[in-house]
Design a protein around this motif. Sequence first.
Motif, PDB file in Angstrom:
ATOM      1  N   LYS A  72       0.894  -0.986   0.005  1.00  0.00           N
ATOM      2  CA  LYS A  72       0.171   0.078   0.018  1.00  0.00           C
ATOM      3  C   LYS A  72       0.835   1.230   0.106  1.00  0.00           C
ATOM      4  CE  LYS A  72      -4.084  -1.752   2.175  1.00  0.00           C
ATOM      5  NZ  LYS A  72      -4.935  -1.768   3.436  1.00  0.00           N
ATOM      6  N   PRO A  73       0.379   2.333  -0.516  1.00  0.00           N
ATOM      7  CA  PRO A  73       1.133   3.556  -0.819  1.00  0.00           C
ATOM      8  C   PRO A  73       1.313   4.136   0.903  1.00  0.00           C
ATOM      9  CG  PRO A  73      -0.963   4.210  -1.382  1.00  0.00           C
ATOM     10  CD  PRO A  73      -0.912   2.547  -1.077  1.00  0.00           C
ATOM     11  N   ASN A  74       2.527   4.884   1.207  1.00  0.00           N
ATOM     12  CA  ASN A  74       2.281   5.503   2.473  1.00  0.00           C
ATOM     13  C   ASN A  74       1.486   6.883   2.564  1.00  0.00           C
ATOM     14  OD1 ASN A  74       3.754   7.956   1.949  1.00  0.00           O
ATOM     15  ND2 ASN A  74       5.634   6.830   1.472  1.00  0.00           N
ATOM     16  N   TYR A  75       0.927   7.436   3.667  1.00  0.00           N
ATOM     17  CA  TYR A  75      -0.004   8.488   3.609  1.00  0.00           C
ATOM     18  C   TYR A  75       0.559   9.756   2.847  1.00  0.00           C
ATOM     19  CZ  TYR A  75       1.643   8.682   8.488  1.00  0.00           C
ATOM     20  OH  TYR A  75       2.356   8.724   9.710  1.00  0.00           O
ATOM     21  N   LEU A  76       1.940   9.869   2.648  1.00  0.00           N
ATOM     22  CA  LEU A  76       2.308  10.958   2.120  1.00  0.00           C
ATOM     23  C   LEU A  76       1.935  10.984   0.572  1.00  0.00           C
ATOM     24  CD1 LEU A  76       5.927  11.984   3.458  1.00  0.00           C
ATOM     25  CD2 LEU A  76       3.685  13.274   3.617  1.00  0.00           C
ATOM     26  N   ASN A  77       2.441  10.027  -0.044  1.00  0.00           N
ATOM     27  CA  ASN A  77       2.094   9.603  -1.380  1.00  0.00           C
ATOM     28  C   ASN A  77       0.667   9.708  -1.679  1.00  0.00           C
ATOM     29  OD1 ASN A  77       5.006   7.983  -1.077  1.00  0.00           O
ATOM     30  ND2 ASN A  77       4.658   9.440  -2.874  1.00  0.00           N
ATOM     31  N   GLY A  78      -0.009   8.992  -0.860  1.00  0.00           N
ATOM     32  CA  GLY A  78      -1.555   8.738  -0.720  1.00  0.00           C
ATOM     33  C   GLY A  78      -2.231  10.188  -0.682  1.00  0.00           C
ATOM     34  N   PHE A  79      -1.766  11.097  -0.059  1.00  0.00           N
ATOM     35  CA  PHE A  79      -2.322  12.456   0.033  1.00  0.00           C
ATOM     36  C   PHE A  79      -2.015  13.215  -1.267  1.00  0.00           C
ATOM     37  CE2 PHE A  79      -2.499  16.809   1.775  1.00  0.00           C
ATOM     38  CZ  PHE A  79      -3.732  16.931   1.818  1.00  0.00           C
ATOM     39  N   GLU A  80      -0.760  13.122  -1.673  1.00  0.00           N
ATOM     40  CA  GLU A  80      -0.342  13.851  -2.958  1.00  0.00           C
ATOM     41  C   GLU A  80      -1.345  13.455  -3.988  1.00  0.00           C
ATOM     42  OE1 GLU A  80       3.340  12.169  -4.679  1.00  0.00           O
ATOM     43  OE2 GLU A  80       4.097  13.958  -4.177  1.00  0.00           O
ATOM     44  N   CYS A  81      -1.381  12.113  -4.104  1.00  0.00           N
ATOM     45  CA  CYS A  81      -2.358  11.612  -5.317  1.00  0.00           C
ATOM     46  C   CYS A  81      -3.723  12.050  -5.142  1.00  0.00           C
ATOM     47  CB  CYS A  81      -2.402  10.202  -5.380  1.00  0.00           C
ATOM     48  SG  CYS A  81      -1.238   9.656  -6.602  1.00  0.00           S
ATOM     49  N   PHE A  82      -4.171  11.930  -3.815  1.00  0.00           N
ATOM     50  CA  PHE A  82      -5.651  12.523  -3.412  1.00  0.00           C
ATOM     51  C   PHE A  82      -5.776  14.122  -3.876  1.00  0.00           C
ATOM     52  CE2 PHE A  82      -8.295  15.040  -0.725  1.00  0.00           C
ATOM     53  CZ  PHE A  82      -9.606  14.455  -0.532  1.00  0.00           C
ATOM     54  N   VAL A  83      -4.834  14.911  -3.817  1.00  0.00           N
ATOM     55  CA  VAL A  83      -4.916  16.201  -4.122  1.00  0.00           C
ATOM     56  C   VAL A  83      -4.808  16.177  -5.477  1.00  0.00           C
ATOM     57  CG1 VAL A  83      -3.586  18.507  -4.124  1.00  0.00           C
ATOM     58  CG2 VAL A  83      -3.602  17.164  -2.068  1.00  0.00           C
ATOM     59  N   CYS A  84      -3.887  15.479  -6.245  1.00  0.00           N
ATOM     60  CA  CYS A  84      -3.719  15.581  -7.716  1.00  0.00           C
ATOM     61  C   CYS A  84      -5.011  15.110  -8.187  1.00  0.00           C
ATOM     62  CB  CYS A  84      -2.627  14.371  -7.994  1.00  0.00           C
ATOM     63  SG  CYS A  84      -2.531  14.332  -9.862  1.00  0.00           S
TER      64      CYS A  84
END
Length: 480
Positions: free
Chosen positions: A368-380
């Motif tokens: 699973k992605p870590n939450y930093l990359n996860g949030f970055e993609c959420f924003v993207c």
Amino acid sequence: MAVEAGFVLCLWFLQLCVLPCAGQEPVDLNAFQPQSALTDMEFVSVSSYRGPGNTDTRSNKELPILLWWSANLFPHFPGDTERVDCARSSCLVTQNRKVQLHRRTASIIFYGTDFRAYEAPLPRLPHQTWALFHEESPMNNYVLSHGPGICLFNYTATFRRESDYPLTLQWLPSLNYLLQPPSVSLEEKNRWRKAGLAPVLYMQSHCDVPSDRDRYVRELLKYIQVDSYGKCLNNKPLPEYLEDTSTATGEDRRFMSFVARYKFHLALENGLCPDYMTEKLWRPMHQGCVPIYKGSSSVADWLPNEHSAILIDAFASPQELARYIMDLDKDDSKYLRYLEYKTPSKITNLRLLEGLQNREWGINDMSKPNYLNGFECFVCDRENERLMAAKRHRREPDKYPAPQPKMANNTHMGCPLPSPGYGAIEEIDPNDGWLQMWPQDYWQSLDQAEGLVSLINHNESDPSLLWQHIHRMAMSRKGQ
Ligand SMILES: *[C@@H]1O[C@H](CO)[C@@H](O)[C@H](O)[C@H]1NC(C)=O
Ligand SMILES: *[C@@H]1O[C@H](CO)[C@@H](O)[C@H](O)[C@H]1NC(C)=O
Ligand SMILES: *[C@@H]1O[C@H](CO)[C@@H](O)[C@H](O)[C@H]1NC(C)=O
């Protein structure tokens, strides 16, 4: 009156000097060279993971840019720019501040702990959104706990369940972590009790914190035996072999077996806020010790069942709490009820089960992605949706309404004014260190948040004008 305003300003400067600076130069607008900065960026980017629903065929030159404002948090390596292909769309992400004012820079991502009003990227362009990542303690930045501060952000990832990308269970790696059998059996714990070990452990070396936990524990110590090994309220030396592990994150095996002998662990967070829960809560449960907890007022919403932790807030006084613990200490079957959740069928809290199941990020989980990359993609993905909606609206305004603005509010953070850990604020000595530090910090943070709003409303480009704006606001309050 002017004296008062002057005093406030002095405090500000004091804080300026004391606070560690983020270690980055403020952006130099004269040096702004979008072309060259972008040319560098477009070549270094590498495409990595592509989400299954992502059919984005645009080249890097056409993608929106997300700028990570805070130093050292950029979740990519090496280089300072990368293309990310998220679940539904793609973006360029960078930590190169030269693109701050570029028209393609759609969003700026901030790390809450490093966010400083006097270093904010200004002017704030109307087409740019701000995104906040703040998984740490509320004490790290009270600017974000005030309405004017948090409302500046359009997207949030915080410990609160109401945030856009919640990190509430960030300190709980998995359900299995809770299900691990107790490291020390009750029989053995009872033997240690007979040998003189206290029923309760306290281990804290960060003493002057907003939750003012030591004031509470000091009172509790009058009524029950507590072994305190940390720097705060220390009453017992750590064995030598543990001295250098005591400040580490505590996953050290010898350290774990040392603390697991205690029936109860005092678990008080450094700052109080709904949904702010850390390893202080989950680690004793992992070990099979009963946490005596204070931190999130809504912690019960996340516990495995209704009897898995002792909640300090449920007791009228430290004395009553002490009485309750002593009672449990003498009654094995009552004590063991608190460990029933070690049997999977006794984990009955659906919110907890679903929260762990449904979160898309993982902890120590490579799948699973870590939450930093996860949030970055959420924003993207959100930004691409917004840009698309705006484009449709420009083409056919009658058919497509303009996208609605979206911003955070106090439910995304909103931590309360620090209050004394025990007793009334009027009873505290005016020279008390806690009193001089935390309530002041909280209200000064409100001034900072309002000052930043004023900078933005005046379309200022220099964030260091913050102090002037705060001063002006203070003066006009007096004029009223
Ligand atoms: C982002 O938040 C700001 C400040 O609260 C607000 O003015 C702006 O309209 C929001 N932008 C979008 C795209 O929602
Ligand atoms: C605050 O934001 C949440 C969503 O993030 C929204 O559901 C709620 O209605 C907002 N509350 C107020 C008072 O605007
Ligand atoms: C705000 O300032 C920027 C540059 O400093 C300028 O380009 C822009 O037109 C200004 N916006 C308004 C609304 O005055």
